[in-house]
Enzyme design. Structure first.
Site, PDB file in Angstrom:
ATOM      1  N   HIS A  78     -32.627 -10.283 -36.834  1.00 46.51           N
ATOM      2  CA  HIS A  78     -33.022 -10.745 -36.912  1.00 46.51           C
ATOM      3  C   HIS A  78     -34.581 -10.971 -36.296  1.00 46.51           C
ATOM      4  CE1 HIS A  78     -30.457 -12.510 -38.572  1.00 46.51           C
ATOM      5  NE2 HIS A  78     -29.540 -13.126 -37.773  1.00 46.51           N
ATOM      6  N   GLU A 127     -27.710 -17.264 -46.292  1.00 43.42           N
ATOM      7  CA  GLU A 127     -29.102 -17.076 -45.645  1.00 43.42           C
ATOM      8  C   GLU A 127     -30.445 -16.688 -46.610  1.00 43.42           C
ATOM      9  OE1 GLU A 127     -28.597 -15.005 -41.647  1.00 43.42           O
ATOM     10  OE2 GLU A 127     -26.610 -15.752 -42.109  1.00 43.42           O
ATOM     11  N   ASP A 170     -19.952 -11.155 -43.691  1.00 47.58           N
ATOM     12  CA  ASP A 170     -21.001 -11.229 -42.903  1.00 47.58           C
ATOM     13  C   ASP A 170     -22.176  -9.962 -43.988  1.00 47.58           C
ATOM     14  OD1 ASP A 170     -23.967 -11.071 -41.585  1.00 47.58           O
ATOM     15  OD2 ASP A 170     -22.105  -9.778 -40.234  1.00 47.58           O
ATOM     16  N   HIS A 219     -31.579 -19.824 -40.583  1.00 50.19           N
ATOM     17  CA  HIS A 219     -30.026 -19.414 -39.721  1.00 50.19           C
ATOM     18  C   HIS A 219     -29.455 -21.042 -39.702  1.00 50.19           C
ATOM     19  CE1 HIS A 219     -26.862 -17.410 -38.177  1.00 50.19           C
ATOM     20  NE2 HIS A 219     -27.716 -16.245 -38.334  1.00 50.19           N
ATOM     21  N   ARG A 250     -31.005  -6.917 -40.014  1.00 48.78           N
ATOM     22  CA  ARG A 250     -30.868  -5.672 -39.854  1.00 48.78           C
ATOM     23  C   ARG A 250     -31.729  -4.816 -39.495  1.00 48.78           C
ATOM     24  NH1 ARG A 250     -26.123  -7.817 -38.929  1.00 48.78           N
ATOM     25  NH2 ARG A 250     -25.039  -7.982 -37.114  1.00 48.78           N
TER      26      ARG A 250
HETATM   27  C1  GLA Z   1     -26.574 -12.500 -39.406  1.00 49.70           C
HETATM   28  C2  GLA Z   1     -25.825 -11.343 -39.551  1.00 49.70           C
HETATM   29  C3  GLA Z   1     -24.801 -11.762 -38.342  1.00 49.70           C
HETATM   30  C4  GLA Z   1     -24.958 -12.120 -37.577  1.00 49.70           C
HETATM   31  C5  GLA Z   1     -25.762 -13.486 -37.514  1.00 49.70           C
HETATM   32  C6  GLA Z   1     -25.674 -14.030 -35.839  1.00 49.70           C
HETATM   33  O1  GLA Z   1     -25.386 -13.554 -40.851  1.00 49.70           O
HETATM   34  O2  GLA Z   1     -25.450 -10.807 -40.320  1.00 49.70           O
HETATM   35  O3  GLA Z   1     -24.011 -10.675 -38.207  1.00 49.70           O
HETATM   36  O4  GLA Z   1     -25.714 -11.294 -36.451  1.00 49.70           O
HETATM   37  O5  GLA Z   1     -26.803 -13.508 -38.240  1.00 49.70           O
HETATM   38  O6  GLA Z   1     -24.923 -13.696 -34.548  1.00 49.70           O
END
Ligand code: GLA
Length: 353
Positions: free
Chosen positions: A111, A317, A254, A182, A86
């Site tokens: 993304h 990631e 996350d 991803h 983000r």
């Molecule tokens: C990343 C983000 C998540 C989500 C995924 C896609 O991992 O950190 O919050 O947006 O991508 O769904």
């Protein structure tokens, strides 16, 4: 157990914005097979042997390009750019100039924007039995980012069951860049339920706490005494539903884990006792986003005909920190003309017997 196989080449032959799409397959001497598509320079399938010697497809994905196009965009296996994760309010400054991006995730740009690298048809450069390179030239201003950016992602499958991913990029104007892959992993095989009983091990002593919009706060926090402590191997399920505000903000894990390991040492690993398959991650990147598929929502039916529900996969990631352009104290994501951006990540598969 399901019998897994690769999708059919013909299901990936299509045209998107005038460019042809394809499926490509790499194989190694031990029987591992990895499929890619040029649509988003994506990993489509990863077939690895389990402890019984059967091949399991350990990444989520679809059997045809049409399904990738119709799916609710979850970035399955895609190359993410220009900026992974983000950017707060879709805004950042470089040399006093403000750049605005599309807000495709609440107030944030996620993304690289709605038409980021995941949605482009890349050009294939070289492809050998065990190596394939994809290139993309992103024009100045694309999705709001400055500079013509030339990007290469190269995938190599080694006989040690490693997928080696190398990124390179050059710009003609000062810009920011943060690339990742991803892939969603389920080490029991895609479609085999959730990953809550997978065992994770991350040596990170710190992670990045986030606010309610999932933007990192200014400083790293210790994992000590929190659900984020994976310094000793632990099941994903163990603490994921703890009453911790950070887990509420992410709807589970996350978050970026701070990686101080050199690429010669394991930065993160996951293991499924059921299949015996272990994944180890090695990277030059300073962060690893652990995402436990919290937003997968049964809307999509994957390769083996089963719905992908919440927590039916996890992602590691490897990347720079989210929203770095707005946090001068984070490792820099600035790329200047004349510099070459380089980054490497290895996903290594093995068996624990
Ligand atoms: C990343 C983000 C998540 C989500 C995924 C896609 O991992 O950190 O919050 O947006 O991508 O769904």
């Amino acid at each position: 157990m399901d019998i897994y196989s690769l999708p059919d080449y013909r299901n990936f032959e299509h045209k998107i914005n005038g460019k042809k799409t394809h499926l490509f397959i790499l194989k190694n001497r031990t029987g591992m097979q990895v499929a890619f598509t040029d649509y988003g320079a994506r990993i489509v399938s990863v077939l690895v042997p389990d402890k019984a010697g059967n091949l399991r497809d350990v990444v989520l994905g679809f059997n045809s390009i049409h399904e990738y196009l119709q799916a609710n965009e979850q970035y399955h296996g895609a190359t993410i750019g220009r900026f992974a994760n983000r950017i707060a309010n879709g805004r950042f400054h470089l040399d006093d100039k403000e750049y605005t991006l599309q807000q495709n995730n609440g107030p944030n740009c996620l993304h690289g924007g709605p038409s980021g690298f995941h949605a482009k048809v890349w050009d294939r450069r070289t492809s050998f039995k065990k190596k394939i390179d994809f290139c993309y030239v992103s024009p100045d201003g694309e999705e709001g980012f400055p500079g013509n950016l030339k990007v290469t992602v190269s995938y190599e499958l080694t006989d040690d069951n490693e997928i080696v991913i190398k990124y390179k990029a050059e710009t003609d104007k000062k810009t920011v860049i943060n690339l990742t892959n991803h892939a969603y992993f389920n080490l029991d095989g895609e479609g085999q339920g959730d990953v809550l009983s997978h065992i994770l091990h991350l040596p990170s002593s710190h992670f990045l706490p986030i606010d309610e919009n999932q933007i990192p706060l200014d400083s790293e926090a210790s994992v000590y005494g929190t659900a984020f402590d994976f310094r000793s191997p632990k099941k994903i399920s163990q603490d994921i539903d703890n009453d911790e505000v950070q887990l509420k903000h992410g709807n589970g894990y996350d978050h970026t884990f701070v990686n101080r390991q050199p690429i010669s040492q394991v930065a993160a690993s996951a293991y499924s006792p059921n299949s015996g398959i272990r994944l180890q991650v090695f990277t030059t990147e300073p962060g690893i986003q652990l995402y436990t598929g919290n937003f997968l929502s049964r809307k999509d039916t994957g390769k083996s005909g089963r719905q992908y529900s919440s927590r039916s996969a996890f992602c590691f990631e490897t990347q720079h920190y989210p929203d770095s352009p707005n946090h001068p104290q984070f490792p820099s994501t600035v790329l200047e003309p004349g510099q070459v951006f380089e980054s490497e990540t290895i996903y290594k598969f093995s068996l624990v017997k």
